[in-house]
Design an enzyme around this catalytic site. Structure first.
Site: not given
Length: 544
Positions: A47-48, A83, A318-319
């Protein structure tokens, strides 16, 4: 003790897709039912986690166990640097303009009733389970609004999952609630039993112990790390004490030739802001050390059970993320490489070790790739992505895309923030010094082009300026100089046309390598007029 199944008392019992929804999918994997040694698949999603600012540096074991044993993609992008839209793209294999998740809110279609009804039945896990006969396991963060009372609460189990261990709402490390196959289970702040990354590892290991050996499996493990609040495991809280955020060329400089949201950032940043982002950078890395442990545990277990050689493992995020670039403190959402480029590492049967691919790929390709591995006919889907299997297997005669789409719809409302009255209306995600990371009209679409001739990014904004940003990534990898006003108008027109084609694509038309219409004529005046283009108006007003 056997893990409980999402299907209820009979472990492993499949939850069937409704008959009418199943009809368009039939025929894809049926010929493979009973086939020997269908591959297992493990998808690890962080995540991130960025690729541009050293996001993979802490993960030495992951790089050794996945990247060095297979292929690392050096040009992997997300279709939206946020997200929920990005995760929706992974699950559906679609660009945001086709799955209609535009931000992290229910109103933005994040885990909404509309998403559950229209998109969830056609995600790649749903096809894997109901058509291809896979056991499917999910653990971790699903979508940011998952568990919202207005959208079914924690009782909702998306179609496609045999075993469901999903986090309520957004990433946390302690004091969270999981949906255990539709039943809420609260966790506290005791490291030994509650630290979420470790809980996910243990749930995953339990699944590998108790799953059926007669069916292949798909696992998706979605960690909270390195998302805020950046709570590291106790044993890692002193790691990286001398590490600071990278001071690359775009760190702590003013985005002079960029759209208004970037120009509003205050330069130079205050010393307190820099200390804050340096601390965040260190803590992000600390949280990733537990992810590294999770990867090692899973690979060792697969090896010990003899299943590693028949398992494909994907690792991605996700990013991306930024820490001080163009004087923006910390966040994602922006169009630049640091926010849209992510790690992607893959190992598995038939993939040669120690490979790096420069091919342009997107996370919309993950679903089609995994379905392809399972033997499903991709022509029966409406996914926008392309299977990566030919790249992974070293196909030398491959025709591949040169363009991918990035699109984002800004969050916020068209009102003035009373804490920052000097700023334009509609800003959001603001820091105490009134530097804001988003706004309601921070709405843009970009085409990212990578070929033997070009390495470009072209972006249009749906704002009053109808702003355009263009970057030559080869000459300017830090994206400091916007060349929109100086580039050859013919090339500008081609990029504009490619963007329009991608923003109007759906399914097979998104998978076709870009070919210019020889009859197309570009009018530069249309790009900079005060009314906005047909393309941008369509995106900003697209119904959910």
């Amino acid at each position: 003790m056997r893990l409980p199944s999402a299907a209820g008392p009979r472990p492993g019992r499949p939850r069937r897709l409704p008959a009418l929804l199943l009809l368009p999918l039939l025929g894809g994997c049926l010929g493979l039912v009973g086939a020997a040694r269908r591959p297992n698949v493990l998808l690890l999603l962080t995540d991130d986690q960025d690729a541009e600012l050293g996001g993979m540096t802490p993960l030495k074991k992951t790089k050794a166990l996945i990247g060095e044993k297979g292929m690392t993609f050096s040009s992997a992008y997300v279709p939206s640097a946020l997200c929920c839209p990005s995760r929706a793209s992974i699950l559906t294999g679609k660009y945001p303009h086709n799955h209609h998740v535009v931000n992290n809110t229910l109103e933005g279609n994040c885990s909404s009733k509309a998403w559950q009804k229209i998109q969830e039945p056609y995600t790649f896990p749903a096809i894997l389970k109901s058509v291809c006969g896979y056991q499917t396991f999910f653990a971790g963060k699903y979508l940011n609004e998952y568990g919202a009372p207005d959208a079914g609460g924690l009782e909702h189990i998306p179609l496609g999952w045999s075993y469901w261990y999903a986090l309520e709402k957004n990433s946390k490390y302690y004091n969270y609630t999981l949906s255990i196959n539709g039943k809420a289970r609260k966790h506290g702040e005791n490291y030994s039993v509650d630290y979420l990354t470790d809980v996910l590892a243990n749930l995953s290991l339990d699944f590998l112990d108790y799953k059926s050996n007669s069916e292949p499996f798909f696992m998706m493990i979605s960690t909270p790390a390195p998302h805020s609040p950046w709570t590291a495991a106790p044993q890692y809280q002193k790691a990286f004490q001398n590490v600071i955020a990278p001071r690359n060329k775009n760190f702590n400089i003013h985005g002079t030739n960029k759209h208004w949201l970037i120009r509003q950032a205050k330069t130079p940043m205050t010393n307190s802001s820099i200390r804050f982002l340096d601390d965040a950078f260190r803590r992000r890395w600390q949280t990733l050390l537990s992810v590294d442990d999770l990867v090692e545990k899973l690979v060792k277990r697969l090896d010990s059970t003899g299943e590693l050689d028949n398992t494909y493992i994907f690792y991605t995020s996700d990013n991306g993320y930024h820490t001080g670039q163009f004087s923006l403190p910390i966040d994602k959402r922006q169009l630049y490489e640091f926010d849209i480029k992510v790690p992607l590492l893959v190992r598995g049967p038939g993939i040669k070790p120690n490979q790096t691919s420069k091919m342009l790929v997107s996370n919309i390709d993950l679903g089609p790739t995994i379905l392809d591995l399972a033997g499903y006919d991709l022509n029966k889907t409406q996914m926008d992505g392309m299977s990566l299997l030919p790249i992974l297997k070293g196909d030398r005669n491959l025709t591949w895309r040169s363009d991918v789409l990035v699109e984002y719809q800004g969050e916020g409302r068209n009102v003035t923030d009373p804490t920052c009255p000097s700023l334009s209306p509609g800003v959001s995600q603001c820091f105490p010094d009134c530097v804001c990371e988003d706004a309601y009209n921070n709405t843009y679409a970009c085409v990212r082009t990578l070929s033997s001739l070009w390495n470009l990014q072209y972006c249009e904004f749906d704002d009053q300026e109808v702003f355009v940003e263009v970057y030559n990534i080869t000459a300017d990898p830090d994206q400091i100089t916007n060349i929109a006003k100086s580039i050859d108008p013919e090339l500008l027109g081609k990029m504009n046309y490619r963007l329009m084609m991608l923003q109007s694509c759906s399914g097979p038309t998104c998978r076709t390598p870009g070919v210019f219409d020889p009859g197309y004529r570009f009018d530069l005046r249309l790009m900079f007029n005060s009314h906005g283009s047909v393309r941008t108006r369509r995106f900003s007003k697209h119904p959910l």
